[in-house]
Design a protein around this motif. Structure first.
Motif, short mmCIF file in Angstrom:
data_model
loop_
_atom_site.label_atom_id
_atom_site.label_comp_id
_atom_site.label_asym_id
_atom_site.label_seq_id
_atom_site.Cartn_x
_atom_site.Cartn_y
_atom_site.Cartn_z
N GLY A 212 22.55 112.89 26.01
CA GLY A 212 22.75 113.60 27.27
C GLY A 212 23.91 113.03 28.06
O GLY A 212 24.06 111.82 28.16
N GLN A 213 24.69 113.89 28.63
CA GLN A 213 25.86 113.46 29.38
C GLN A 213 25.54 113.16 30.84
O GLN A 213 26.26 112.45 31.49
N HIS A 214 24.45 113.73 31.34
CA HIS A 214 24.21 113.61 32.78
C HIS A 214 22.96 112.81 33.10
O HIS A 214 22.41 112.91 34.17
N ALA A 215 22.51 112.02 32.11
CA ALA A 215 21.28 111.26 32.35
C ALA A 215 21.49 110.22 33.43
O ALA A 215 22.50 109.54 33.47
N ASP A 216 20.50 110.11 34.31
CA ASP A 216 20.54 109.10 35.36
C ASP A 216 20.13 107.76 34.76
O ASP A 216 19.08 107.67 34.15
N PRO A 217 20.96 106.72 34.87
CA PRO A 217 20.61 105.46 34.24
C PRO A 217 19.40 104.78 34.85
O PRO A 217 18.80 103.92 34.22
N GLY A 218 18.98 105.12 36.07
CA GLY A 218 17.84 104.46 36.69
C GLY A 218 18.24 103.12 37.26
O GLY A 218 19.29 102.57 36.91
N PRO A 219 17.42 102.56 38.15
CA PRO A 219 17.81 101.34 38.84
C PRO A 219 17.87 100.11 37.95
O PRO A 219 18.53 99.14 38.28
N GLY A 220 17.16 100.10 36.84
CA GLY A 220 17.13 98.91 36.01
C GLY A 220 18.20 98.87 34.94
O GLY A 220 18.32 97.90 34.21
N ALA A 221 18.99 99.91 34.83
CA ALA A 221 19.97 99.98 33.76
C ALA A 221 21.16 99.08 34.04
O ALA A 221 21.50 98.79 35.18
N LEU A 222 21.79 98.59 32.95
CA LEU A 222 22.98 97.77 33.10
C LEU A 222 24.20 98.68 33.22
O LEU A 222 24.53 99.40 32.29
N THR A 223 24.81 98.64 34.38
CA THR A 223 26.02 99.44 34.57
C THR A 223 27.11 98.53 35.12
O THR A 223 26.83 97.57 35.83
N GLY A 224 28.36 98.84 34.81
CA GLY A 224 29.49 98.06 35.31
C GLY A 224 29.68 96.77 34.54
O GLY A 224 29.13 96.58 33.45
N VAL A 225 30.43 95.85 35.14
CA VAL A 225 30.77 94.58 34.49
C VAL A 225 29.51 93.72 34.33
O VAL A 225 28.71 93.60 35.25
N GLN A 226 29.34 93.17 33.12
CA GLN A 226 28.19 92.29 32.86
C GLN A 226 28.70 91.02 32.19
O GLN A 226 29.48 91.08 31.24
N VAL A 227 28.24 89.86 32.69
CA VAL A 227 28.65 88.56 32.13
C VAL A 227 27.39 87.74 31.90
O VAL A 227 26.51 87.70 32.77
N SER A 228 27.32 87.10 30.74
CA SER A 228 26.14 86.26 30.46
C SER A 228 26.23 84.96 31.25
O SER A 228 27.31 84.56 31.71
N ALA A 229 25.08 84.30 31.39
CA ALA A 229 25.04 83.03 32.15
C ALA A 229 25.93 81.99 31.47
O ALA A 229 26.63 81.22 32.13
N ARG A 230 25.88 81.97 30.13
CA ARG A 230 26.68 81.00 29.37
C ARG A 230 28.18 81.19 29.64
O ARG A 230 28.92 80.23 29.82
N SER A 231 28.61 82.46 29.69
CA SER A 231 30.03 82.74 29.96
C SER A 231 30.36 82.51 31.42
O SER A 231 31.46 82.06 31.76
N ALA A 232 29.42 82.85 32.31
CA ALA A 232 29.71 82.76 33.75
C ALA A 232 30.10 81.35 34.17
O ALA A 232 31.03 81.18 34.97
N VAL A 233 29.39 80.34 33.61
CA VAL A 233 29.71 78.96 34.03
C VAL A 233 31.07 78.50 33.50
O VAL A 233 31.56 77.44 33.89
N ARG A 234 31.69 79.30 32.64
CA ARG A 234 33.03 78.96 32.13
C ARG A 234 34.12 79.66 32.93
O ARG A 234 35.30 79.55 32.60
N THR A 235 33.74 80.43 33.93
CA THR A 235 34.74 81.16 34.71
C THR A 235 35.11 80.39 35.98
O THR A 235 34.26 79.70 36.55
N PRO A 236 36.36 80.51 36.44
CA PRO A 236 36.72 79.85 37.71
C PRO A 236 35.96 80.45 38.89
O PRO A 236 35.70 79.76 39.87
N GLN A 237 35.57 81.74 38.77
CA GLN A 237 34.84 82.39 39.86
C GLN A 237 33.53 81.66 40.16
O GLN A 237 33.16 81.47 41.33
N PHE A 238 32.83 81.25 39.09
CA PHE A 238 31.55 80.56 39.28
C PHE A 238 31.77 79.27 40.06
O PHE A 238 31.05 78.97 41.02
#
Lengths: 456, 47
Positions: A212-238
């Motif tokens: 389906g093209q118009h399905a609502d992802p719902g509040p629990g769905a992963l949308t947008g940028v996603q970074v794992s905890a392991r990767s996050a601690v390697r970023t300057p942003q963290f």
């Protein structure tokens, strides 16, 4: 234990009270000082020894949040809240045994070590879930929960004091008070365990199955940028955010640590000196500012953006410290107002950080990343009191008095806030090389769909 | 019917008593804490 998925028709407004029931309970940690004088007289301890359970609890909070964050993400909020309930309550029960048998090491082990694990796991337990339920207002949602941690001390402080007054301050009275605390908090926190649910993503899964093209992802769905905890601690942003939180907390502790003697010293040489009871009132007002800042500023961040709100916390915070240094002893209302706003920024800094993390790293493992970031709090908890007390002692030894005792401390706080401000300015969107690949989001969504079909 | 951000922002009628109970559960002790706080905070102006 698989995360408890909300059945159809579940209200997301059940999740904030579930979170609050945990945070209002574990916020008791900041009321530990109520037990210090009775413990000192009943078990013949000095001030340093009686502070040990609290200090160990805060260290364990940081460690368990940092190392348990991934487990919390994997097993879900109900598992985390159950662990928090069991650890926090049994910490009190072990302490009760310790007080009854006059074995102080049991109190340190119970309240500090076991209870401290409950603090850390409980603190991060609802964060990720709240953000997923309130993707439109993540700052408000986490602000409500984290406000509870501030509110917990407001409840526990008079409650524990009244209990000790009724049961007595000998070792048996303290033991009974610990026992009642353990049992009461177990009942109170059980609401969170029973009510917490992760949001459904069934429509998303349905959309994937049907193409389906118009399905609502719902509040629990992963949308947008996603970074794992392991990767996050390697970023300057963290690490920039780590510095931001550490500096903001240290600056708040600069006032919190010595609030009562500070306001007394500031106006000692004026025509309107501050009495001990008025100083206690000032400390109470600071607690209120800390708590309201958590919900107020965090909610505001949903409107003006996370980076802007931290510009306010750090930039305006530095200016307010400067105002206190320059004119604080000339006007009591000005001093009180500046201190209250600084403390509201301190609370706001805690409450807004999960939403900031969500903006930068997504909701994929935001709870685990938040847990790792809380090591900044532990560091500030050691750094802040150390700076303020060390400088105040040296200023006193140098013969200074009144408001001049704190000039240098506040200068250091301004410098720390400027460092935090600069770190906040350096935060940019996370580079695409740290994002989790799209195919890794897939199994997660499928897994969530499978869990939903199991519980539906 | 799956929940979406839109329709989950309002409690379905059958959940409202549970929502009210849950909020009361946490609001009652918080109100006690705030009452005690206000009592103490007024000392800044009267003490």
């Amino acid at each position: 234990m698989s995360p408890p998925v909300a059945p159809p028709g579940w209200s997301r407004w059940l999740v904030p009270p579930a979170a609050l029931s945990v945070h209002l309970a574990i916020g008791q940690a900041y009321a530990w000082s109520v037990f210090k004088p009775p413990l000192e007289s009943a078990l013949h301890l000095d001030g340093t020894e009686s502070a040990l359970p609290f200090q160990l609890a805060i260290v364990m909070l940081g460690l368990s949040a940092a190392f348990g964050g991934t487990l919390v993400e994997r097993n879900g909020p109900r598992w985390a809240m159950t662990v928090a309930l069991v650890c926090f309550s049994s910490g009190f029960l072990i302490s009760a045994l310790g007080a009854q048998t006059e074995q102080y090491w049991l109190i340190v082990l119970g309240y500090g070590f076991v209870g401290g694990i409950g603090l850390g796991i409980g603190y991060i337990s609802p964060v990720s879930t709240l953000i997923k339920w309130f993707p439109d207002r993540p700052g408000m949602a986490t602000g409500i929960a984290i406000m509870g941690f501030g509110g917990g001390a407001l409840i526990a402080s008079p409650w524990s004091a009244q209990m000790l007054q009724s049961f007595g301050t000998d070792h048996s009275g303290i033991a009974l008070a610990f026992l009642v605390h353990g049992l009461s908090y177990a009942v109170f926190m059980s609401l969170g365990v029973l009510l917490v649910r992760v949001p459904r993503t069934a429509q998303h899964a349905e959309g994937r199955r049907t193409g389906g093209q118009h399905a609502d992802p719902g509040p629990g769905a992963l949308t947008g940028v996603q970074v794992s905890a392991r990767s996050a601690v390697r970023t300057p942003q963290f690490w920039c955010l780590w510095i931001v939180l550490c500096m903001n907390v240290t600056a708040g502790i600069g006032i919190l640590e010595k609030a009562a003697p500070m306001i007394t010293d500031f106006f000692a040489d004026t025509s309107t000196p501050v009495s001990a009871s008025a100083a206690a009132g000032f400390v109470a007002l600071l607690s209120a500012a800390n708590m309201t800042g958590r919900i107020g500023w965090s909610t505001t961040s949903d409107l003006i953006g996370r980076k802007n709100i931290y510009r306010v916390y750090l930039g305006v915070g530095a200016l307010l410290y400067l105002l206190i240094v320059l004119f604080g002893d000339a006007s009591k209302p000005l001093f009180v107002l500046c201190a209250l706003v600084i403390l509201s920024f301190y609370g706001g800094g805690f409450a807004t950080v999960p939403a900031y993390l969500k903006d930068l790293f997504g909701t994929y493992e935001v709870g685990a990343i938040h847990g790792r970031l809380l090591t900044a709090w532990s560091t500030a908890g050691v750094l802040g009191p150390l700076i303020v007390n060390w400088i105040a002692d040296h200023q006193k030894a140098a013969g200074k008095h009144g408001s001049s005792l704190y000039g240098l401390s506040f200068g250091v706080m301004i410098a720390l806030l400027v460092v935090g401000f600069a770190a906040n300015e350096l935060i940019r969107p996370v580079h695409a090389r740290h994002h989790i690949p799209a195919q890794r989001k897939g199994p997660d969504a499928d897994d969530a769909a499978r869990q939903q079909s199991e519980s539906a | 019917m799956p929940t979406t951000p839109h329709d989950s922002s309002q409690s379905p009628p059958e959940r409202r008593p549970l929502v009210a109970f849950a909020w009361l559960w946490v609001a009652a002790p918080l109100a006690y804490g705030l009452y005690e706080l206000v009592q103490k905070a007024t000392q800044l102006f009267t003490g």
